[in-house]
Design a protein around this motif. Structure first.
Motif, PDB file in Angstrom:
ATOM      1  N   PRO A  42       3.063  -6.563  -7.612  1.00 22.68           N
ATOM      2  CA  PRO A  42       1.855  -5.762  -7.375  1.00 22.68           C
ATOM      3  C   PRO A  42       0.610  -6.524  -7.807  1.00 22.68           C
ATOM      4  O   PRO A  42       0.619  -7.245  -8.798  1.00 22.68           O
ATOM      5  CB  PRO A  42       2.081  -4.528  -8.263  1.00 22.68           C
ATOM      6  N   VAL A  46      -6.997  -4.450  -6.838  1.00 23.45           N
ATOM      7  CA  VAL A  46      -6.769  -3.703  -5.604  1.00 23.45           C
ATOM      8  C   VAL A  46      -8.096  -3.142  -5.099  1.00 23.45           C
ATOM      9  O   VAL A  46      -8.765  -2.374  -5.807  1.00 23.45           O
ATOM     10  CB  VAL A  46      -5.772  -2.547  -5.829  1.00 23.45           C
ATOM     11  N   PHE A  48      -9.623  -0.534  -2.927  1.00 20.99           N
ATOM     12  CA  PHE A  48      -9.148   0.722  -2.349  1.00 20.99           C
ATOM     13  C   PHE A  48      -9.993   1.163  -1.163  1.00 20.99           C
ATOM     14  O   PHE A  48      -9.464   1.546  -0.118  1.00 20.99           O
ATOM     15  CB  PHE A  48      -9.149   1.807  -3.430  1.00 20.99           C
ATOM     16  N   GLN A  70     -11.096  -0.716   5.220  1.00 23.94           N
ATOM     17  CA  GLN A  70      -9.672  -0.867   4.941  1.00 23.94           C
ATOM     18  C   GLN A  70      -8.813   0.031   5.819  1.00 23.94           C
ATOM     19  O   GLN A  70      -7.591   0.039   5.704  1.00 23.94           O
ATOM     20  CB  GLN A  70      -9.378  -0.571   3.464  1.00 23.94           C
ATOM     21  N   PRO A 132      -6.741   5.206   1.235  1.00 24.38           N
ATOM     22  CA  PRO A 132      -6.813   3.751   1.338  1.00 24.38           C
ATOM     23  C   PRO A 132      -6.627   3.254   2.759  1.00 24.38           C
ATOM     24  O   PRO A 132      -7.101   2.186   3.116  1.00 24.38           O
ATOM     25  CB  PRO A 132      -5.679   3.275   0.434  1.00 24.38           C
ATOM     26  N   ARG A 133      -5.900   3.978   3.569  1.00 23.89           N
ATOM     27  CA  ARG A 133      -5.698   3.680   4.983  1.00 23.89           C
ATOM     28  C   ARG A 133      -5.222   4.953   5.656  1.00 23.89           C
ATOM     29  O   ARG A 133      -4.957   5.948   5.001  1.00 23.89           O
ATOM     30  CB  ARG A 133      -4.700   2.539   5.174  1.00 23.89           C
ATOM     31  N   SER A 137       0.339   4.453   1.199  1.00 26.09           N
ATOM     32  CA  SER A 137      -0.183   4.469  -0.154  1.00 26.09           C
ATOM     33  C   SER A 137      -0.359   3.033  -0.634  1.00 26.09           C
ATOM     34  O   SER A 137       0.002   2.083   0.056  1.00 26.09           O
ATOM     35  CB  SER A 137       0.779   5.221  -1.077  1.00 26.09           C
ATOM     36  N   VAL A 138      -0.916   2.889  -1.831  1.00 26.75           N
ATOM     37  CA  VAL A 138      -1.075   1.569  -2.432  1.00 26.75           C
ATOM     38  C   VAL A 138      -0.449   1.579  -3.821  1.00 26.75           C
ATOM     39  O   VAL A 138      -0.340   2.621  -4.469  1.00 26.75           O
ATOM     40  CB  VAL A 138      -2.551   1.141  -2.522  1.00 26.75           C
ATOM     41  N   ASP A 139      -0.045   0.403  -4.266  1.00 20.53           N
ATOM     42  CA  ASP A 139       0.580   0.224  -5.575  1.00 20.53           C
ATOM     43  C   ASP A 139      -0.465  -0.333  -6.528  1.00 20.53           C
ATOM     44  O   ASP A 139      -0.969  -1.440  -6.341  1.00 20.53           O
ATOM     45  CB  ASP A 139       1.757  -0.743  -5.439  1.00 20.53           C
ATOM     46  N   ILE A 140      -0.822   0.447  -7.554  1.00 16.51           N
ATOM     47  CA  ILE A 140      -1.799  -0.005  -8.547  1.00 16.51           C
ATOM     48  C   ILE A 140      -1.139  -0.163  -9.914  1.00 16.51           C
ATOM     49  O   ILE A 140      -1.809  -0.137 -10.939  1.00 16.51           O
ATOM     50  CB  ILE A 140      -2.992   0.964  -8.638  1.00 16.51           C
ATOM     51  N   SER A 221       2.452   4.643  -6.354  1.00 16.54           N
ATOM     52  CA  SER A 221       2.261   5.219  -5.021  1.00 16.54           C
ATOM     53  C   SER A 221       1.029   6.105  -5.015  1.00 16.54           C
ATOM     54  O   SER A 221       1.108   7.324  -5.149  1.00 16.54           O
ATOM     55  CB  SER A 221       3.496   6.038  -4.606  1.00 16.54           C
ATOM     56  N   ASN A 223      -2.040   7.749  -3.077  1.00 16.76           N
ATOM     57  CA  ASN A 223      -2.390   8.144  -1.716  1.00 16.76           C
ATOM     58  C   ASN A 223      -3.868   8.453  -1.519  1.00 16.76           C
ATOM     59  O   ASN A 223      -4.395   8.299  -0.416  1.00 16.76           O
ATOM     60  CB  ASN A 223      -1.580   9.368  -1.281  1.00 16.76           C
TER      61      ASN A 223
END
Length: 260
Positions: A42, A46, A48, A70, A132-133, A137-140, A221, A223
């Motif tokens: 990761p 990030v 976002f 993004q 984020p899109r 989801s994104v991993d922070i 995860s 969102n």
């Protein structure tokens, strides 16, 4: 010496299995060695949401205001007595007063000016929801801080800028408007010193408390990021007033996460 590439070792072998990519080499009696692709860790930094673009009004989704570079979306809305209000830098489209593209490009953020036509109640709120899109989801999990740029402003002469907001980080499994992991932290905003000033606030993720789930699960995860103006965060005398003197503007700039 014979070279044996993955995909054929006696019989067909899929390169996609377990994400392994490599070459097996047999050299005389030297045995077989393998090269395995490293798992991507990761990121400690990030991005976002950044680069807001005005979207056409959608009667089926009136709170949808902007897209991000993004691929995410920004919804802005209110309830419990708040309604739209404003002029000047705002574009009036279908009974809404949003910061237009020219002002976004100039100031670096977007938002909506609200006012309330009746005293605020315990269920009154303004919200800015950012994804984020479009999906996913994104991993922070490798980060320690939320970096969020917010403006604290008011168009007009009345001093009614709400100076506190609550930021929610939400992710995991969704059920309606609720997520299995939802954590929040309050931010005290800088006093306004000019129209549409934007300040970047660094908020430790350790300061977030969770209404549901856990911060550890949330960080793997994420969102959406939601910024809310809630009555309990401010308790201004003008919260009981009505009309143009109650106008409040929160301007949203870039959102990111970083390592200490």
């Amino acid at each position: 010496m014979a070279n044996l590439r993955m995909g054929y070792i006696g019989k067909s072998f899929s390169m996609g299995v377990l994400g392994i990519v490599g070459t097996l080499v047999a050299c005389g009696g030297g045995g077989i060695t393998s090269t395995v692709a490293n798992v991507v860790a990761p990121s400690e930094h990030v991005l976002f949401a950044m680069g807001y673009s005005v979207l056409p009004f959608d009667a089926n989704d009136p709170d949808l205001k902007y897209s991000t570079k993004q691929g995410g979306k920004v919804h802005i809305g209110s309830g419990g007595g708040w309604s739209y209000g404003g002029f000047g830098i705002f574009q009036q489209t279908d009974n809404r007063f949003d910061i237009g593209q020219g002002a976004i490009d100039f100031f670096g953020g977007g938002g909506v000016l609200f006012k309330h036509l009746a005293a605020l109640t315990n269920d009154s709120y303004i919200y800015y929801k950012v994804t984020p899109r479009t999906t996913g989801s994104v991993d922070i999990s490798a980060t320690d801080n939320l970096l969020i740029s917010l403006g604290n402003d008011k168009i007009g002469s009345a001093a009614n800028t709400h100076k506190e907001v609550t930021v929610f980080l939400e992710g995991g499994t969704a059920s309606g408007f609720n997520y299995s992991n939802s954590c929040k932290s309050r931010i005290s905003l800088r006093d306004k010193d000019n129209n549409n000033n934007i300040t970047t606030y660094a908020v430790s993720l350790a300061s977030f408390t969770c209404d549901s789930g856990s911060l550890t699960n949330l960080k793997s995860s994420l969102n959406q990021v939601v910024v809310k103006v809630l009555p309990g965060d401010n308790n201004l005398p003008s919260d009981a007033a009505s009309g143009d003197s109650t106008e409040t503007l929160i301007t949203l700039g870039p959102i990111a996460f970083s390592k200490n």
